[in-house]
Design a protein around this motif. Sequence first.
Motif, PDB file in Angstrom:
ATOM      1  N   PRO A  69       0.797  -1.234   0.000  1.00  0.00           N
ATOM      2  CA  PRO A  69       0.000   0.000   0.000  1.00  0.00           C
ATOM      3  C   PRO A  69       0.825   1.277   0.000  1.00  0.00           C
ATOM      4  CG  PRO A  69      -0.110  -1.109   2.139  1.00  0.00           C
ATOM      5  CD  PRO A  69       0.542  -2.058   1.187  1.00  0.00           C
ATOM      6  N   ALA A  70       2.022   1.259   0.591  1.00  0.00           N
ATOM      7  CA  ALA A  70       2.843   2.472   0.611  1.00  0.00           C
ATOM      8  C   ALA A  70       3.201   2.891  -0.813  1.00  0.00           C
ATOM      9  CB  ALA A  70       4.100   2.251   1.443  1.00  0.00           C
ATOM     10  N   ALA A  71       3.671   1.952  -1.604  1.00  0.00           N
ATOM     11  CA  ALA A  71       4.049   2.263  -2.984  1.00  0.00           C
ATOM     12  C   ALA A  71       2.834   2.654  -3.814  1.00  0.00           C
ATOM     13  CB  ALA A  71       4.755   1.065  -3.609  1.00  0.00           C
ATOM     14  N   ALA A  72       1.699   1.983  -3.602  1.00  0.00           N
ATOM     15  CA  ALA A  72       0.493   2.300  -4.356  1.00  0.00           C
ATOM     16  C   ALA A  72       0.008   3.712  -4.028  1.00  0.00           C
ATOM     17  CB  ALA A  72      -0.588   1.271  -4.059  1.00  0.00           C
ATOM     18  N   ARG A  73       0.005   4.063  -2.768  1.00  0.00           N
ATOM     19  CA  ARG A  73      -0.424   5.416  -2.393  1.00  0.00           C
ATOM     20  C   ARG A  73       0.532   6.470  -2.959  1.00  0.00           C
ATOM     21  NH1 ARG A  73      -1.402   3.217   3.324  1.00  0.00           N
ATOM     22  NH2 ARG A  73      -3.585   2.592   3.300  1.00  0.00           N
ATOM     23  N   ASN A  74       1.824   6.194  -2.915  1.00  0.00           N
ATOM     24  CA  ASN A  74       2.780   7.146  -3.482  1.00  0.00           C
ATOM     25  C   ASN A  74       2.546   7.355  -4.971  1.00  0.00           C
ATOM     26  OD1 ASN A  74       4.024   7.511  -1.024  1.00  0.00           O
ATOM     27  ND2 ASN A  74       5.752   6.164  -1.458  1.00  0.00           N
ATOM     28  N   ARG A  75       2.210   6.277  -5.674  1.00  0.00           N
ATOM     29  CA  ARG A  75       1.913   6.398  -7.108  1.00  0.00           C
ATOM     30  C   ARG A  75       0.701   7.302  -7.305  1.00  0.00           C
ATOM     31  NH1 ARG A  75       1.841   6.842 -11.921  1.00  0.00           N
ATOM     32  NH2 ARG A  75       1.683   5.238 -13.528  1.00  0.00           N
ATOM     33  N   GLY A  76      -0.293   7.160  -6.436  1.00  0.00           N
ATOM     34  CA  GLY A  76      -1.476   8.004  -6.535  1.00  0.00           C
ATOM     35  C   GLY A  76      -1.190   9.452  -6.206  1.00  0.00           C
ATOM     36  N   ILE A  77      -0.364   9.692  -5.209  1.00  0.00           N
ATOM     37  CA  ILE A  77       0.013  11.063  -4.845  1.00  0.00           C
ATOM     38  C   ILE A  77       0.686  11.751  -6.032  1.00  0.00           C
ATOM     39  CG2 ILE A  77       1.525  12.457  -3.386  1.00  0.00           C
ATOM     40  CD1 ILE A  77       1.169  10.273  -1.209  1.00  0.00           C
ATOM     41  N   GLN A  78       1.615  11.063  -6.652  1.00  0.00           N
ATOM     42  CA  GLN A  78       2.380  11.645  -7.749  1.00  0.00           C
ATOM     43  C   GLN A  78       1.500  11.974  -8.954  1.00  0.00           C
ATOM     44  OE1 GLN A  78       5.231   8.532  -8.259  1.00  0.00           O
ATOM     45  NE2 GLN A  78       6.385   9.078  -6.403  1.00  0.00           N
ATOM     46  N   ALA A  79       0.432  11.190  -9.152  1.00  0.00           N
ATOM     47  CA  ALA A  79      -0.428  11.399 -10.319  1.00  0.00           C
ATOM     48  C   ALA A  79      -1.571  12.369 -10.058  1.00  0.00           C
ATOM     49  CB  ALA A  79      -1.013  10.052 -10.773  1.00  0.00           C
ATOM     50  N   SER A  80      -1.804  12.729  -8.794  1.00  0.00           N
ATOM     51  CA  SER A  80      -2.970  13.539  -8.441  1.00  0.00           C
ATOM     52  C   SER A  80      -2.694  15.026  -8.627  1.00  0.00           C
ATOM     53  CB  SER A  80      -3.373  13.266  -6.990  1.00  0.00           C
ATOM     54  OG  SER A  80      -2.360  13.700  -6.101  1.00  0.00           O
ATOM     55  N   ARG A  81      -3.782  15.810  -8.667  1.00  0.00           N
ATOM     56  CA  ARG A  81      -3.637  17.254  -8.840  1.00  0.00           C
ATOM     57  C   ARG A  81      -4.378  18.059  -7.774  1.00  0.00           C
ATOM     58  NH1 ARG A  81      -7.622  15.932 -12.812  1.00  0.00           N
ATOM     59  NH2 ARG A  81      -9.521  17.223 -12.668  1.00  0.00           N
ATOM     60  N   GLY A  82      -5.156  17.425  -6.906  1.00  0.00           N
ATOM     61  CA  GLY A  82      -5.936  18.144  -5.914  1.00  0.00           C
ATOM     62  C   GLY A  82      -5.077  18.750  -4.818  1.00  0.00           C
ATOM     63  N   GLU A  83      -5.597  19.826  -4.227  1.00  0.00           N
ATOM     64  CA  GLU A  83      -4.917  20.443  -3.084  1.00  0.00           C
ATOM     65  C   GLU A  83      -4.983  19.543  -1.855  1.00  0.00           C
ATOM     66  OE1 GLU A  83      -5.419  24.338  -0.160  1.00  0.00           O
ATOM     67  OE2 GLU A  83      -6.417  24.307  -2.114  1.00  0.00           O
ATOM     68  N   VAL A  84      -6.048  18.756  -1.761  1.00  0.00           N
ATOM     69  CA  VAL A  84      -6.217  17.779  -0.695  1.00  0.00           C
ATOM     70  C   VAL A  84      -6.310  16.396  -1.321  1.00  0.00           C
ATOM     71  CG1 VAL A  84      -7.776  16.913   1.101  1.00  0.00           C
ATOM     72  CG2 VAL A  84      -7.325  19.367   0.905  1.00  0.00           C
ATOM     73  N   VAL A 332      12.480  13.824   0.522  1.00  0.00           N
ATOM     74  CA  VAL A 332      11.389  14.753   0.816  1.00  0.00           C
ATOM     75  C   VAL A 332      10.869  15.323  -0.505  1.00  0.00           C
ATOM     76  CG1 VAL A 332      10.763  16.898   1.945  1.00  0.00           C
ATOM     77  CG2 VAL A 332      12.319  15.297   3.074  1.00  0.00           C
ATOM     78  N   GLY A 333       9.533  15.472  -0.556  1.00  0.00           N
ATOM     79  CA  GLY A 333       8.915  16.058  -1.744  1.00  0.00           C
ATOM     80  C   GLY A 333       8.098  15.050  -2.488  1.00  0.00           C
ATOM     81  N   ALA A 334       6.811  15.277  -2.613  1.00  0.00           N
ATOM     82  CA  ALA A 334       5.934  14.296  -3.236  1.00  0.00           C
ATOM     83  C   ALA A 334       6.008  14.351  -4.753  1.00  0.00           C
ATOM     84  CB  ALA A 334       4.488  14.550  -2.793  1.00  0.00           C
ATOM     85  N   GLY A 335       6.325  15.510  -5.290  1.00  0.00           N
ATOM     86  CA  GLY A 335       6.299  15.638  -6.741  1.00  0.00           C
ATOM     87  C   GLY A 335       4.870  15.719  -7.244  1.00  0.00           C
ATOM     88  N   ARG A 336       4.720  15.886  -8.546  1.00  0.00           N
ATOM     89  CA  ARG A 336       3.386  15.974  -9.145  1.00  0.00           C
ATOM     90  C   ARG A 336       3.356  15.137 -10.416  1.00  0.00           C
ATOM     91  NH1 ARG A 336      -0.432  20.725  -7.897  1.00  0.00           N
ATOM     92  NH2 ARG A 336       0.410  21.509  -5.963  1.00  0.00           N
TER      93      ARG A 336
END
Length: 336
Positions: A69-84, A332-336
Amino acid sequence: MVSVLPDVSVVIPAYNSDRTLRACLSAVFAQTHPPVEVIVVDDASTDQTREVARRFPVTLLGTPVNRGPAAARNRGIQASRGEVIFFVDADCAPSPDAVAAALRVLTETPDVDCVHGIYLTEPLYDDGPIEAYRLLHAHYWRMRNTGRVRTAIFALCAVRRSVFDDVGVFDENLRASEDVELSDRIAARHGIWLSPEVTCRHDDDSRLWPMLRKQFGRSQLLVPVAVRERGPAGLRANRPAGVLATAVAVATLPLAALTPVLLALPVLAVAGFALADPGLAGFVRRERGLAFLCFFLAVHFLVHLAIVGGAAIGGLRFLVDRDFGPSRELAVGAGR
């Protein structure tokens, strides 16, 4: 003046989730505050998870191999555009106002940048008494700790994107306790809130042995994660007195081989375990009656045995393996 609520991206990590994903996505798309996007990250499922996801207007991502789940969530964070970013596990169906309730906390509570929620006692699918045990316990200990906390459970959790830019993302070296480890970094610089208004129905474990095996595996990370915590201990699902009583029962049981009189020691320890959390016992009795309480306590003791055994093994592994547990350094840094 009416405040403008931030855009929300929903991120759903999924692995072999075809049984529950339809209910999860139906609930997400029924939110009173609709997200700007819904991202499903399929973690190399071998069932029909991807086919179920394609029936909804989601962004479907994948991983080439199962990474947790950690890697899957990180993949989602990187692909997302929402402020939250609102995380929902694939076996959870959030209540219609879950996103809106989380946003209210984020906009109205000073310095809170992370809000997570509570499992309802009503299951997503009723699979019997073991699942009832799991949900009653999960609901109770979360309700006991509502308000400002140091730990977030990311099964149902809203986080400002800026938090990941500040403290980094999930530790992909962890397949369990990844939320506890990330929470430790978040709590050092941002407020975390556990809200009783952010709720979901959850499809929990329903078979005894797989549940105990899972608990044993997850508990192996308790020691390495606790050793590397930067601040005070965060949320604990179980009372320390109950865990200690279970350990004493295990440690003193062999003494009964010397003389039957010494059997009193583990018996007293088990009695101490049963009395360690009177609030929980009272809650279960009110919800399901005395007979179910007896069943609940028996299963609860077995779970504590798995916790004690897993923590002991994990502690030994941590001593001999430098790579066991949280990564020593995280980018550090989630990226976009």
